[in-house]
Design an enzyme around this catalytic site. Structure first.
Site, PDB file in Angstrom:
ATOM      1  N   LYS A  11       0.814  -1.216   0.000  1.00 33.23           N
ATOM      2  CA  LYS A  11       0.000   0.000   0.000  1.00 33.23           C
ATOM      3  C   LYS A  11       0.855   1.276   0.000  1.00 33.23           C
ATOM      4  CE  LYS A  11      -3.967  -2.209   2.241  1.00 33.23           C
ATOM      5  NZ  LYS A  11      -4.884  -2.150   3.396  1.00 33.23           N
ATOM      6  N   PHE A  59     -15.694   2.480   7.022  1.00 27.59           N
ATOM      7  CA  PHE A  59     -14.319   2.851   6.670  1.00 27.59           C
ATOM      8  C   PHE A  59     -14.072   2.950   5.167  1.00 27.59           C
ATOM      9  CE2 PHE A  59     -14.376  -1.792   7.264  1.00 27.59           C
ATOM     10  CZ  PHE A  59     -13.873  -2.218   6.035  1.00 27.59           C
ATOM     11  N   ARG A  87      -0.850 -14.344   4.363  1.00 27.52           N
ATOM     12  CA  ARG A  87      -1.607 -13.751   5.477  1.00 27.52           C
ATOM     13  C   ARG A  87      -0.814 -13.856   6.784  1.00 27.52           C
ATOM     14  NH1 ARG A  87      -6.042 -11.598   4.050  1.00 27.52           N
ATOM     15  NH2 ARG A  87      -7.008 -11.562   6.109  1.00 27.52           N
ATOM     16  N   THR A  93      -4.594  -7.241  10.876  1.00 28.42           N
ATOM     17  CA  THR A  93      -4.956  -6.000  10.183  1.00 28.42           C
ATOM     18  C   THR A  93      -4.515  -4.774  10.975  1.00 28.42           C
ATOM     19  OG1 THR A  93      -6.861  -7.124   9.208  1.00 28.42           O
ATOM     20  CG2 THR A  93      -6.884  -4.720   9.166  1.00 28.42           C
ATOM     21  N   ARG A 104       3.130  -6.087   8.952  1.00 32.61           N
ATOM     22  CA  ARG A 104       2.382  -4.972   9.548  1.00 32.61           C
ATOM     23  C   ARG A 104       3.000  -4.510  10.862  1.00 32.61           C
ATOM     24  NH1 ARG A 104      -3.263  -7.474   7.608  1.00 32.61           N
ATOM     25  NH2 ARG A 104      -3.534  -6.228   5.708  1.00 32.61           N
ATOM     26  N   HIS A 117      -2.044  -5.514   1.556  1.00 32.95           N
ATOM     27  CA  HIS A 117      -3.329  -6.198   1.356  1.00 32.95           C
ATOM     28  C   HIS A 117      -2.996  -7.591   0.853  1.00 32.95           C
ATOM     29  CE1 HIS A 117      -7.345  -7.127  -0.305  1.00 32.95           C
ATOM     30  NE2 HIS A 117      -6.646  -7.696  -1.277  1.00 32.95           N
TER      31      HIS A 117
END
Length: 141
Positions: A11, A59, A87, A93, A104, A117
């Site tokens: 991202k 969102f 994942r 998340t 992350r 993502h």
């Protein structure tokens, strides 16, 4: 174990931090092959269409704004259990809840600017890959 493909997007926040190579290394070290890749600056229409499943969520508007805020790196990953592997590499998340050493936890700033993502299921992966890559542009290695 099944040979799978999954869509991954690095991202705008992670692209701006110049960590594409570090993230790619994690994919490859986990046994995932990058079989298609391209950089893009998503249009509002593309971001809205790609994330249409979230259109009614509170969102959605912020997600679209974030995804069009700068370039993204879009890739197809291939390997044994690629969806689950990716994942696991990404982590939760919310980066505050992500395990140490996940993408992350290491590179994301917030639940909104969360670096990456990844497709969540085989059917989702097929749809998401087709959205960004015509089949003729994805190559097994």
């Amino acid at each position: 174990m099944a040979l799978e493909r999954t869509l991954s997007i690095i991202k705008p926040d992670a692209v701006a931090k110049n960590v594409i190579g570090q993230i790619y290394s994690r994919f490859e070290n986990a046994g995932l092959k990058i079989v298609a890749a391209r950089m893009a600056h998503l249009s509002r229409a593309d971001a809205e269409k790609f994330y249409a499943v979230h259109a009614e969520r509170p969102f959605f508007k912020d997600l679209v704004e974030f995804m069009i805020s700068g370039p993204v790196m879009i890739q197809v990953l291939e390997g044994e259990d690629a969806i689950l592997k990716n994942r696991d590499l990404m982590g939760a998340t919310d980066p505050k809840k992500a395990e140490k050493g996940t993408i992350r936890a290491d590179f994301a700033d917030s639940i909104d600017a969360n670096a990456v993502h990844g497709s969540d299921a085989p059917e989702t992966a097929r749809v998401e890959i087709a959205f960004f890559f015509p089949e003729m542009n994805v190559y097994s290695r």
